[in-house]
Scaffold this active site. Structure first.
Site, PDB file in Angstrom:
ATOM      1  N   LYS A 175      10.783 -96.151  78.353  1.00  0.00           N
ATOM      2  CA  LYS A 175      11.968 -95.632  79.035  1.00  0.00           C
ATOM      3  C   LYS A 175      12.506 -96.678  80.009  1.00  0.00           C
ATOM      4  O   LYS A 175      11.779 -97.196  80.844  1.00  0.00           O
ATOM      5  CB  LYS A 175      11.611 -94.345  79.776  1.00  0.00           C
ATOM      6  N   THR A 207      16.013 -86.483  90.385  1.00  0.00           N
ATOM      7  CA  THR A 207      15.404 -86.984  89.154  1.00  0.00           C
ATOM      8  C   THR A 207      13.907 -86.712  89.095  1.00  0.00           C
ATOM      9  O   THR A 207      13.208 -87.263  88.246  1.00  0.00           O
ATOM     10  CB  THR A 207      15.642 -88.502  89.043  1.00  0.00           C
ATOM     11  N   GLY A 209      10.571 -85.393  88.060  1.00  0.00           N
ATOM     12  CA  GLY A 209      10.041 -84.733  86.869  1.00  0.00           C
ATOM     13  C   GLY A 209      10.702 -85.113  85.568  1.00  0.00           C
ATOM     14  O   GLY A 209      10.425 -84.492  84.533  1.00  0.00           O
ATOM     15  N   THR A 210      11.542 -86.149  85.576  1.00  0.00           N
ATOM     16  CA  THR A 210      12.214 -86.514  84.327  1.00  0.00           C
ATOM     17  C   THR A 210      11.218 -86.966  83.259  1.00  0.00           C
ATOM     18  O   THR A 210      11.359 -86.626  82.086  1.00  0.00           O
ATOM     19  CB  THR A 210      13.250 -87.629  84.564  1.00  0.00           C
ATOM     20  N   GLY A 211      10.189 -87.742  83.658  1.00  0.00           N
ATOM     21  CA  GLY A 211       9.217 -88.223  82.686  1.00  0.00           C
ATOM     22  C   GLY A 211       8.390 -87.102  82.092  1.00  0.00           C
ATOM     23  O   GLY A 211       8.175 -87.041  80.873  1.00  0.00           O
ATOM     24  N   CYS A 212       7.908 -86.206  82.952  1.00  0.00           N
ATOM     25  CA  CYS A 212       7.143 -85.049  82.479  1.00  0.00           C
ATOM     26  C   CYS A 212       7.988 -84.207  81.532  1.00  0.00           C
ATOM     27  O   CYS A 212       7.526 -83.777  80.464  1.00  0.00           O
ATOM     28  CB  CYS A 212       6.703 -84.181  83.665  1.00  0.00           C
TER      29      CYS A 212
END
Length: 271
Positions: A175, A207, A209-212
């Site tokens: 990402k 933003t 928690g975007t990865g989770c």
């Protein structure tokens, strides 16, 4: 509801990331989620203020009971914290999760800057978790740690993805949100080729928690029988929509709107 996802990750008391975001993302994708919690965290939108690890035997018990009763069509891992926890999770999945696709989000640092993975656990992550994963979803800082390479653009992303593929993981979604510029690039790489997903940066501090959220949305897609590329594309679209609809909560990095796919009017019509 279609597809069962077992989420193995830490809890976020603020609700924006971790297990809470994972469950919301799976629900938004119309998939079922079970959980094995690896750590309790006391955190808000400003940072992580405390971490309470879960005993290893209890982590293994959560995984074992979930897989032997409800079962899973995909597994998603997030915050694992330290080397003993990684070993315990991998042992449990090797015993009861054989053949289930694993989406591994190598959570190392929280949005506010707090370390969520002990530095001496990185090698264990490489050695144990990566070869078990169907997909690895690192951000730029995580990819730099795992690959040992400095990443400043697409060519470096390609090189780092190649290093991680050589570690035994069959697919990497690197990402690019941490790179500068308005043009966003995410690289999906496999031994058979690559695809670059492009987008425009959404200006927002919300933003958290975007990865989770992305990793869990992809896991839900795999659990529903989607091919990897389509699961990634749908997951990215969901995160973008949830970012645009963020409720603006908190004084720091606020949460997404995971309920962006919910239609209250439709629910009311069914009552």
């Amino acid at each position: 509801m279609q597809g069962r996802v077992l989420i193995v990750a830490g809890s976020d008391s603020g609700g924006g990331a971790g297990i809470q975001a994972d469950i919301k993302a799976c629900a938004a994708m119309d998939a079922y989620s079970a959980t094995a919690i690896t750590a309790l965290t006391a955190q808000d939108t400003l940072g992580v203020h405390g971490v309470h690890p879960v005993p290893l035997d209890f982590i293994r018990q959560q995984i074992r009971l979930s897989l032997r009763d409800i079962g899973a069509d995909a597994v998603k891992t997030g915050m694992l914290g330290d080397a003993p926890t990684i070993e315990a999770v991998c042992d449990a999945l090797a015993e009861d999760g054989q053949g289930i696709p694993l989406v591994a989000d190598p959570v190392m640092v929280a949005k506010g800057g707090s370390n969520l993975l002990a530095p001496d656990a990185v090698e264990t992550l490489r050695r144990r978790l990566l070869p078990m994963a169907a997909l690895l979803t690192p951000n730029i800082p995580e990819a730099e740690v795992l690959s040992g390479l400095r990443i400043t653009g697409l060519e470096e992303m390609r090189a780092a993805a190649g290093v991680m593929l050589a570690m035994g993981v069959p697919a990497v979604l690197l990402k690019g949100g941490h790179l500068e510029g308005e043009r966003l690039l995410d690289l999906l790489a496999t031994p058979d080729g690559e695809e670059v997903f492009e987008g425009t940066r959404i200006p927002s501090r919300h933003t958290h928690g975007t990865g989770c959220t992305l990793a869990s949305a992809i896991a839900a897609g795999l659990a529903q029988g989607m091919v990897l590329r389509d699961a990634v594309a749908r997951g990215r679209g969901f995160v973008q929509a949830a970012l645009r609809a963020a409720p603006g909560l908190g004084k720091g990095h606020g949460p997404l709107n995971h309920g962006v796919t919910v239609d209250p009017a439709r629910i009311a019509a069914l009552s």
